[in-house]
Structures are given as C-alpha cells and as structure tokens.
Design a protein around this motif. Structure first.
Motif, PDB file in Angstrom:
ATOM      1  N   ASP A  22       4.210  -0.385  -2.170  1.00 18.19           N
ATOM      2  CA  ASP A  22       3.317  -1.194  -1.384  1.00 18.19           C
ATOM      3  C   ASP A  22       2.527  -2.222  -2.223  1.00 18.19           C
ATOM      4  O   ASP A  22       2.230  -3.335  -1.815  1.00 18.19           O
ATOM      5  CB  ASP A  22       2.213  -0.167  -0.961  1.00 18.19           C
ATOM      6  CG  ASP A  22       2.685   0.762  -0.064  1.00 18.19           C
ATOM      7  OD1 ASP A  22       3.878   0.612   0.705  1.00 18.19           O
ATOM      8  OD2 ASP A  22       2.027   1.967   0.363  1.00 18.19           O
ATOM      9  N   ARG A  28       5.878  -6.211   0.444  1.00 20.00           N
ATOM     10  CA  ARG A  28       5.279  -6.517   1.402  1.00 20.00           C
ATOM     11  C   ARG A  28       5.713  -7.678   2.221  1.00 20.00           C
ATOM     12  O   ARG A  28       5.514  -7.762   3.724  1.00 20.00           O
ATOM     13  CB  ARG A  28       3.730  -7.051   0.829  1.00 20.00           C
ATOM     14  CG  ARG A  28       2.928  -5.625   0.222  1.00 20.00           C
ATOM     15  CD  ARG A  28       1.705  -6.182  -0.216  1.00 20.00           C
ATOM     16  NE  ARG A  28       1.661  -6.263  -1.568  1.00 20.00           N
ATOM     17  CZ  ARG A  28       1.100  -7.488  -2.110  1.00 20.00           C
ATOM     18  NH1 ARG A  28       1.041  -8.592  -1.252  1.00 20.00           N
ATOM     19  NH2 ARG A  28       1.138  -7.749  -3.176  1.00 20.00           N
ATOM     20  N   GLN A  45       9.790   5.025  -0.783  1.00 20.72           N
ATOM     21  CA  GLN A  45       9.111   4.415  -1.732  1.00 20.72           C
ATOM     22  C   GLN A  45       9.586   4.093  -3.070  1.00 20.72           C
ATOM     23  O   GLN A  45      10.032   5.174  -3.806  1.00 20.72           O
ATOM     24  CB  GLN A  45       7.663   5.116  -1.982  1.00 20.72           C
ATOM     25  CG  GLN A  45       6.683   5.203  -0.766  1.00 20.72           C
ATOM     26  CD  GLN A  45       5.606   6.203  -0.816  1.00 20.72           C
ATOM     27  OE1 GLN A  45       5.322   6.470  -2.084  1.00 20.72           O
ATOM     28  NE2 GLN A  45       4.988   6.420   0.126  1.00 20.72           N
ATOM     29  N   GLY A 199      -1.610  -3.107   0.551  1.00 20.10           N
ATOM     30  CA  GLY A 199      -0.769  -3.151  -0.607  1.00 20.10           C
ATOM     31  C   GLY A 199      -1.545  -4.123  -1.632  1.00 20.10           C
ATOM     32  O   GLY A 199      -1.354  -4.004  -3.029  1.00 20.10           O
ATOM     33  N   LYS A 219      -1.682   5.134   1.623  1.00 18.40           N
ATOM     34  CA  LYS A 219      -0.483   4.399   1.640  1.00 18.40           C
ATOM     35  C   LYS A 219      -0.188   3.636   3.058  1.00 18.40           C
ATOM     36  O   LYS A 219      -0.600   4.391   4.090  1.00 18.40           O
ATOM     37  CB  LYS A 219       0.818   5.243   1.148  1.00 18.40           C
ATOM     38  CG  LYS A 219       1.083   5.803  -0.085  1.00 18.40           C
ATOM     39  CD  LYS A 219       1.133   4.633  -1.084  1.00 18.40           C
ATOM     40  CE  LYS A 219       0.886   5.305  -2.553  1.00 18.40           C
ATOM     41  NZ  LYS A 219       1.292   4.330  -3.660  1.00 18.40           N
ATOM     42  N   TYR A 220       0.561   2.991   3.151  1.00 19.07           N
ATOM     43  CA  TYR A 220       0.992   2.413   4.488  1.00 19.07           C
ATOM     44  C   TYR A 220       1.587   3.554   5.445  1.00 19.07           C
ATOM     45  O   TYR A 220       2.369   4.397   4.839  1.00 19.07           O
ATOM     46  CB  TYR A 220       2.054   1.192   4.524  1.00 19.07           C
ATOM     47  CG  TYR A 220       1.408  -0.234   4.156  1.00 19.07           C
ATOM     48  CD1 TYR A 220       0.564  -0.688   4.859  1.00 19.07           C
ATOM     49  CD2 TYR A 220       1.893  -0.858   2.826  1.00 19.07           C
ATOM     50  CE1 TYR A 220       0.025  -1.985   4.350  1.00 19.07           C
ATOM     51  CE2 TYR A 220       1.357  -1.923   2.535  1.00 19.07           C
ATOM     52  CZ  TYR A 220       0.507  -2.541   3.143  1.00 19.07           C
ATOM     53  OH  TYR A 220       0.155  -3.968   2.846  1.00 19.07           O
TER      54      TYR A 220
END
Length: 239
Positions: A22, A28, A45, A199, A219-220
């Motif tokens: 992120d 991103r 990730q 992020g 986290k996203y």
C-alpha cells in the motif's frame, strides 16, 4: 471523469492476482486505475506484480495499460485513448513517470526509510524541483496529462508518484501553480480517495517516524468495490 469512477462494478477478474504494497506509489497507481475502471480482482501484499493466467507483468505502467486494453473496453476511450496520437501522449507521460519521477522518488525516500538521512539531500531536492518545473511546462496548454478533458492512465500514474514526492519535497504553489492545481483536481477524483490516500498516509507516517512499522496498521480493503464502499474511512473528518 469523476462521474465515470462512480459507475457500478462492471468487471471481475477471476483469473488475475495482484501483489502489492500500500505504501508504494507504483502499487497505488494500479489500485487507482482499477478503481477508475471499476475493475475488481484479488490483491495480495508485496510489490506490483500482476498474474493473469500464465502471463506475469511486473511494471505498474504495463499493468494498467494491459488491464485497460484487455478488460476495460467501456472506459478505454477515457483512460487509454485508441487514437494513435493521443495514445502516444499518454505513453510519453507514462515514460516520464517511470524514467524521471520514480527514480527521484526512490533516491529521495530510500535513505530516509533506511535511517541514513532524515531529510532529502540537496542534489535530489534540486532534481525533483527541476521535474516539477518540467511538469509545470507540460501543463501550460492542458488541464490534464492527456489530450482530453479528463484524467488518463498517465494522470493516475503521475498522481501516485507526485503525491508521494510532495511529502518529501512539497510543491511550491507560487512556483508551480498549474502542477499544484492539477494535483488538487486529481485528489478530488473518487479513485484517488479510495485507492491512494490511505497508502499515502502510511508512507507519510513512515517518513515522519523513521519507518516505524505497525503490524496492526489498517490496510486497503482487498477489492475495488470494498474500497469504494470504504471511502468514508479515507476522507478527513471534520469537527
């Protein structure tokens, strides 16, 4: 362009997996492109690597243009023009991002994240200021880094990197008013809010705190639809 990013989810890439981190502007950029194109996939990730069946792509610019070309026919005319001339302009700015801006981001951020410096060194600062000046000139006769009246994939990739560079070397509005206005307009796009802000905040904290890592850091959400539904968590609160 803002209206296009709010359309219902149209494409789900069941055979694709995206590995990402992120805090990385390259990652991103891919997330923003996904949200701008209303494409959903399964992100993991680490770094920006896309696997689509047997195809593996490890560059964020190639990933976004591939997804737009292969899976996003409705949005391609906005994000990735079919006309050769307009497509060449987008490619030109993507190359500028990969060959000029991203190396400067790494040169500025790596020493701070590794703890060897606390601020950007004078040489790198000067190079980033020169890049800002180049972008200011590029925007002299256009509102976006494309030929249309909306942001393209080039704008998305550039915004991911420039918003991160802005943390390291703030953009002087008096020297670079067009660049500053462009970044402000990008920050108002829904995909910027859903796929870049969180992020970017993580990166900012790491720069300010010497790369202190908190494993409990939020986290996203894993897919584009959840990120759009989670937009309230990316917007600043007011009192």
């Amino acid at each position: 362009m803002g209206g296009t990013s709010s359309r219902p989810l149209t494409t789900s890439l069941k055979h694709c997996t995206l590995w990402k981190a992120d805090r990385s502007p390259a990652c991103r950029a891919v997330l923003m492109a996904l949200d701008a194109m209303n494409i959903d996939m399964n992100p993991l990730q680490t770094l920006p690597i896309l696997k689509d069946r047997d195809l593996i792509i490890s560059d964020s610019h190639a990933i976004t243009t591939y997804l737009a070309s292969r899976y996003c026919t409705e949005m391609s005319k906005f994000l990735l023009p079919l006309d050769p001339g307009n497509r060449a302009l987008v490619d030109q700015f993507l190359h500028f991002n990969s060959s000029v801006l991203y190396p400067q981001y790494k040169a500025a951020s790596n020493p701070i994240l590794r703890g060897t410096l606390r601020i950007v060194d004078e040489k790198t600062n000067g190079e980033i200021q020169c890049a800002y000046a180049d972008m200011e000139r590029m925007l002299a006769k256009r509102a976006w880094f494309s030929s249309g009246n909306w942001p393209s994939l080039a704008d998305i990739s550039l915004a991911a990197t420039v918003s991160t560079l802005n943390v390291l070397v703030p953009i002087d509005v008096s020297n670079f008013p067009k660049l500053s206005c462009w970044l402000h307009r990008m920050a108002e796009e829904k995909f910027f809010c859903t796929a870049n802000k969180k992020g970017l905040s993580e990166f900012t904290r790491r720069i300010e705190c010497g790369n202190c890592f908190n494993p409990n850091e939020s986290k996203y959400p894993r897919n584009s639809e959840d990120r759009r539904n989670d937009i309230s968590t990316t917007e600043p609160t007011t009192t």
